[in-house]
Design an enzyme around this catalytic site. Structure first.
Site, PDB file in Angstrom:
ATOM      1  CB  SER A 200      -1.106  -0.005   1.158  1.00 59.14           C
ATOM      2  OG  SER A 200      -0.237  -0.285   2.266  1.00 59.14           O
TER       3      SER A 200
ATOM      4  CD  GLU B   8      -7.408  -5.862   1.491  1.00 62.61           C
ATOM      5  OE1 GLU B   8      -6.515  -6.204   1.608  1.00 62.61           O
ATOM      6  OE2 GLU B   8      -7.727  -4.579   1.265  1.00 62.61           O
TER       7      GLU B   8
HETATM    8  O1  KIV Z   1      -0.558  -3.147   1.689  1.00 68.10           O
HETATM    9  C1  KIV Z   1      -1.304  -3.313   2.882  1.00 68.10           C
HETATM   10  O2  KIV Z   1      -1.221  -2.436   3.264  1.00 68.10           O
HETATM   11  C2  KIV Z   1      -1.823  -4.500   2.971  1.00 68.10           C
HETATM   12  C3  KIV Z   1      -2.893  -4.323   4.179  1.00 68.10           C
HETATM   13  C4  KIV Z   1      -4.114  -3.762   3.670  1.00 68.10           C
HETATM   14  C5  KIV Z   1      -3.302  -5.692   4.816  1.00 68.10           C
HETATM   15  O3  KIV Z   1      -1.773  -5.609   2.512  1.00 68.10           O
END
Ligand code: KIV
Length: 272
Positions: A53, A190
């Site tokens: 992310s 998720e």
């Molecule tokens: O990349 C991320 O932040 C994630 C979380 C949302 C679990 O995979």
């Protein structure tokens, strides 16, 4: 004054499994840089996820697909330099493991060797089982990720709730069992119905950490920038905002700009 450094009992993959066994919930948050990771670790978090992310939050991309392995290693190294206590999990980015288990192992080894991370996370079930097995065989702990897997956004076409239909729910349950059998130490679920997530958590011995998966699982993860309210645009139902940091920062920044422009800053005490 004592110069002794505080000694912490480190969180390990084993302690997470113990926590599940003892009905103690696991708290996980994302971090991508040294300063944020230090604050989060000091607050007592169990796990920091260096999530892909970062592609959205740090770089402003629309999806998680563009972030590279080198960029993930840069973020992970910064986080690792900050933490003293929590377990650090790093996402394998899109394109670094799919379809080729040898490539997957090389990517995981690079993350562990070059950043000093403690484990990796990987999106998917049966279709990537060969890669998971190969990474585990090198002694690298693996966290799975099922349900909404953002690296597959162009296959799903939407970020809406997954596994609402029986067929997808069955596949998810089979994949969760498989990840446990392969030897993953934990699993992120998720954006799936809470009832299904609870059923999965109760059916396997490894911790299930949810995001938008209800309270029946073994722990929760949120993107730190979201739970601190650093943006106003992203408001899914599962997100609880613990601060409105966007407004706090906006106020502070405007005060600074006004003080500079009015000549109020710096004052006599703020100079040499
Ligand atoms: O990349 C991320 O932040 C994630 C979380 C949302 C679990 O995979």
């Amino acid at each position: 004054m004592s110069t002794a450094k505080k000694v912490y009992k480190r969180v390990t993959t084993k302690s997470l499994v113990e926590m599940k066994r003892n009905n103690r919930k696991i708290a996980m948050l994302t971090a991508y840089d040294y300063t944020m990771a230090k604050i989060i670790d000091n607050a007592g978090i169990d796990v920091i996820l260096v999530g892909d992310s970062a592609s959205n939050v740090m770089a402003g991309h629309e999806t998680t697909l563009p972030i590279t392995l080198d960029q993930m290693i840069y973020h992970a190294s910064s986080v690792i330099r900050a933490v003293e206590r929590c377990l650090v999990v790093v996402d394998l980015p899109f394109g670094s493991y799919q379809g080729n288990s040898r490539n997957a192992l090389e990517s995981a080894i690079r993350i562990m060797k070059e950043s000093g991370a403690h484990s990796i996370k990987i999106e998917g079930g049966k279709e990537i089982s060969e890669s998971i097995t190969r990474i585990l065989s090198a002694g690298i702990p693996v966290m799975g990720h099922l349900g909404l897997t953002p690296q597959s956004i162009y296959k799903f076409g939407t970020y809406s709730v997954r596994a609402k239909e029986d067929e997808e729910a069955e596949k998810l349950k089979e994949d969760a069992k498989l990840l446990e059998e392969l030897g993953c130490f934990a699993l992120v679920l998720e954006k799936v119905p809470a009832k299904l997530a609870k059923e999965v958590a109760e059916s396997i011995s490894i911790p299930v950490i949810g995001i938008g998966a209800g309270g029946g699982v073994d722990g929760q993860v949120l993107v730190t920038h979201d739970m601190l309210g650093m943006n106003h645009e992203f408001s899914p139902r599962f997100l609880r905002r613990y601060l409105d940091l966007y407004s706090e920062m906006d106020g502070a920044l405007k005060n600074y700009i006004n003080d500079v422009k009015s000549g109020d800053f710096p004052n006599d005490e703020e100079q040499y």
